[in-house]
Design a protein around this motif. Structure first.
Motif, mmCIF file in Angstrom:
data_model
loop_
_atom_site.group_PDB
_atom_site.id
_atom_site.type_symbol
_atom_site.label_atom_id
_atom_site.label_comp_id
_atom_site.label_asym_id
_atom_site.label_seq_id
_atom_site.Cartn_x
_atom_site.Cartn_y
_atom_site.Cartn_z
ATOM 1 N N ALA A 126 0.828 -1.208 0.000
ATOM 2 C CA ALA A 126 0.000 0.000 0.000
ATOM 3 C C ALA A 126 0.864 1.261 0.000
ATOM 4 O O ALA A 126 0.572 2.235 -0.705
ATOM 5 N N VAL A 127 1.947 1.257 0.792
ATOM 6 C CA VAL A 127 2.844 2.417 0.829
ATOM 7 C C VAL A 127 3.502 2.613 -0.533
ATOM 8 O O VAL A 127 3.652 3.754 -1.003
ATOM 9 N N LEU A 153 1.131 4.315 -2.706
ATOM 10 C CA LEU A 153 1.002 5.723 -2.323
ATOM 11 C C LEU A 153 2.182 6.539 -2.844
ATOM 12 O O LEU A 153 2.006 7.657 -3.354
ATOM 13 N N LEU A 154 3.379 5.983 -2.750
ATOM 14 C CA LEU A 154 4.561 6.694 -3.234
ATOM 15 C C LEU A 154 4.506 6.888 -4.741
ATOM 16 O O LEU A 154 4.931 7.929 -5.257
ATOM 17 N N ALA A 180 1.769 7.221 -6.380
ATOM 18 C CA ALA A 180 0.768 8.274 -6.569
ATOM 19 C C ALA A 180 1.350 9.661 -6.313
ATOM 20 O O ALA A 180 0.945 10.640 -6.953
ATOM 21 N N PHE A 181 2.306 9.766 -5.382
ATOM 22 C CA PHE A 181 2.945 11.058 -5.114
ATOM 23 C C PHE A 181 3.734 11.555 -6.316
ATOM 24 O O PHE A 181 3.929 12.765 -6.481
ATOM 25 N N GLY A 238 6.250 11.497 1.604
ATOM 26 C CA GLY A 238 6.699 10.138 1.312
ATOM 27 C C GLY A 238 7.483 9.554 2.467
ATOM 28 O O GLY A 238 7.237 8.416 2.904
ATOM 29 N N ALA A 266 5.182 8.908 5.330
ATOM 30 C CA ALA A 266 4.348 7.723 5.098
ATOM 31 C C ALA A 266 5.113 6.448 5.432
ATOM 32 O O ALA A 266 4.566 5.511 6.041
#
Length: 687
Positions: free
Chosen positions: A191-192, A195-196, A198-199, A214, A217
């Motif tokens: 999941a992380v 997310l990264l 997506a950043f 980042g 997170a």
């Protein structure tokens, strides 16, 4: 894990003990380890080819040096995950070894989460570095004008895979936890990762600060994962350590550079003491310094330090010499050295102990590793000495001390690290180690002679008429090893090849000799290559960690302040030298030689240079002081190696047996201080 274990690693990783995602990580790590092994082969062949075409065709290549450097970087990081899963990243186990199994397991999980914090952030930033270089069309200023993203990509790939290996380690250490809790870390970091992604390449910054979301997170994921997968005790410990570390650096900034300098060293000691892998401990403290002390921009700093720490052709000498020694050890070709020396020296008082010391000195000239030297000679010599009635203290103490010659008599891996770190020629440092190495060998033999004459029962004389068996094959094998040594030394001394080139030639010739003597098969070659990958990765991960923490040292100007303090106090330079020696004796009780060098050199070397000590001479003395730590508890890696050889021999017996030889090592340092030309004489003929 000690270097002994790293050197001994040869079997494929076992997937037992992991859940399905962990088994996939093991498979991928093994695949990349073999890619790293191919990298070692490429470095050897490319360097040998370059030497041959230069001398025989007068047509040196324009690519071999640069490409070999990039392949070294790929070898280090492609092998990192395999090395970690093989327990190849060294740690200080003083506390871990004294805990109950359950407490040691929990502390191992805690340290894995802390290591994951650094590796996760560094891996993510490495990806951003590669993408940035690709988008900007950055190139390396060199003959090949290589796009910089290409040699940097293995850093990102390797660190991301190492992060996955740390998650798999947490899984393996948690068989007592429910299945879903063991799977949780994999899900959290998937999941992380999403997310990264997506950043994007420009992660948002927390309003009012310079901290990117980042990094935050990843920190939160580590804490949440520790609570969810490890339970309240593990989670609370990770949270407390992270919070306390951040708070001390944030609030300590207002207390001045002196307090912050102390915090750096306290942080290193703390992380090492609880068992965080040495490479990760150094990098964690360095990362804290970069985040909270310096104005350095993110997200490039950490991977830049990793890149600059290993981007040097001279460092290719490390895997090449390791490979040469691995071929000789794994093939068994070097095992006959003791038999030959015993034939020559057996009639002396303590003759077999003299033979073991001489065997160590000869093998040291092809191994570059003290642990490999002690293990190779000890396997043959210790059982034979015990069978002949020698005392356990003399038998095992002799080989423990003799093994230390492995990093003084060239080639020497610590010497390569020292020379590259401080900017002195590796070949010159190698040559400087020859006479001190022979001097220390002589002092060891004097200790044995005195021991045998004082306590004759400790080294019974051979009965008249006793013959030491020496076969024709033993003589040939030992003669070939000695010939290889002479070729290496002559090449260095005559300036025919650099240290890296002699390493490649040595590895190639060792392979050819072992093949010609029918000592190689597929399993031996595989074991030698994997051993080289493991040793290379664990050494250079420590170098990378030290390069990161050096950023904090440089920012606080620690070296400059120490130099100014020594000058202002008008302290005699030999008193400063004595203090440094005492520091290394203490550090040697807990750290391996590589870790000591890379951790201390950024601070110590500028002081030594300012006080007027010769850097080549100091390098030889420093290596001897690093050797001291190999034979005194609690870390003493040679002691652990020999305890493994002598199954029923107590550690205390081996340590007491090695004690007189410590005196011989200190005597060598004193003689070098009084007569520095012993180290420098041969080097003057290289100029």
């Amino acid at each position: 894990m000690s270097e002994a274990q790293a050197a001994g690693q040869s079997m494929p990783l076992r997937a037992a003990g992991y859940l399905e995602p962990g088994r996939a990580v093991v498979m991928v790590a093994s695949l990349f380890a073999w890619l790293a092994a191919l990298g070692v082969v490429f470095m050897t062949v490319a360097t040998v080819y370059d030497v041959c075409v230069r001398y025989f065709l007068n047509s040196p290549t324009t690519w071999a040096t640069e490409v070999s450097t990039y392949v070294l970087i790929a070898t280090i990081f492609f092998g990192a995950a395999y090395t970690h899963l093989a327990d190849g990243n060294v740690r200080v186990s003083v506390i871990l070894a004294r805990l109950r199994p359950e407490a040691a397991r929990d502390l191992g999980i805690i340290t894995a989460w802390l290591g994951l914090l650094y590796v996760g952030i560094a891996g993510w930033q490495s990806v951003l570095m590669v993408i940035s270089d690709y988008q900007n069309g950055a190139r390396i200023f060199s003959l090949l004008l290589t796009p910089s993203w290409m040699p940097k990509a293995p850093i990102a790939i390797g660190l991301c895979l190492l992060a996955a290996a740390l998650v798999a380690e947490i899984d393996r250490l948690s068989p007592h936890r429910p299945r879903w809790k063991r799977l949780a870390p994999y899900a959290i970091f998937a999941a992380v990762a999403a997310l990264l992604v997506a950043f994007g390449t420009h992660p948002p910054v927390l309003p009012g600060t310079r901290f990117d979301l980042g990094s935050i997170a990843i920190l939160l994921a580590v804490i949440a994962g520790a609570f969810l997968a490890g339970g309240p005790r593990v989670g609370a410990s990770v949270l407390a350590i992270a919070a306390a570390s951040i708070a001390l650096f944030v609030f300590g900034k207002s207390l001045g550079a002196g307090f912050l300098t102390a915090m750096l060293f306290v942080g290193i000691v703390f992380f090492l003491a609880i068992g965080v892998r040495i490479a990760f401990a150094l990098a964690l403290v360095g990362m804290l310094a970069v985040y909270f002390l310096t104005p350095a921009p993110f997200p490039i700093t950490l991977p830049d330090r990793a890149w600059s720490g290993v981007n040097s052709f001279s460092l290719t000498a490390v895997p090449l010499y390791v490979l040469m020694g691995a071929f000789l050890v794994r093939s068994g070709l070097s095992n006959e050295l003791f038999s030959v020396m015993a034939k020559l020296l057996a009639r002396l008082p303590g003759g077999l102990a003299h033979a073991a010391t001489a065997g160590c000195a000869v093998f040291a000239a092809v191994s570059g590793s003290s642990v490999a030297t002690a293990a190779t000679v000890g396997t043959v010599a210790c059982p034979e000495m015990i069978r002949r009635g020698y005392s356990e203290k003399l038998s095992y103490g002799t080989v423990a001390a003799g093994g230390t010659l492995g990093i003084l008599i060239p080639p020497s891996v610590p010497m390569i690290i020292y020379a590259t770190s401080v900017g002195v020629p590796v070949a010159k440092l190698f040559i400087a180690g020859i006479l001190p190495g022979l001097l220390m060998t002589l002092f060891f033999m004097m200790v044995i002679l005195a021991w045998a004459l004082t306590y004759p029962a400790a080294a019974p004389a051979l009965p008249r008429g006793t013959k030491i068996d020496l076969t024709r094959d033993s003589a040939i094998d030992s003669g070939l090893v000695v010939l290889l040594i002479l070729l290496i030394i002559v090449s260095l001394y005559a300036g025919l090849a650099t240290a890296s080139e002699t390493g490649a030639l040595g590895a190639f010739l060792a392979f050819a000799i072992c093949w010609g003597r029918h000592r190689l098969d597929r399993s031996v070659i595989s074991a030698a290559l994997l051993e080289t990958v493991v040793v290379t990765s664990f050494i250079f991960l420590i170098v990378v960690g030290a390069n990161i923490i050096t950023f904090g040292f440089d920012y606080l100007k620690i070296s400059q302040k120490l130099m100014a303090a020594a000058v202002d106090a008008e302290v005699h330079r030999w008193l400063v030298f004595l203090i440094i020696v005492l520091v290394y004796i203490v550090l040697g009780a807990f750290l391996d030689s590589i870790s000591m060098l890379v951790l201390t050199l950024p601070v110590v070397f500028p002081v030594i240079q300012a006080l007027g000590f010769d850097p080549i001479w100091f390098g030889v003395v420093l290596v001897i002081m690093a050797e001291v730590g190999l034979i005194h508890p609690p870390m003493g890696m040679n002691l652990f190696v020999l305890q493994g050889i002598g199954k029923g021999v107590a550690m205390r017996t081996i340590a007491v047996g090695a004690l007189p030889f410590l005196g011989a090592m200190f005597l060598t340092v004193v003689v070098l201080c009084l007569f520095p030309e012993i180290a420098l004489f041969l080097t003057r003929h290289l100029e």
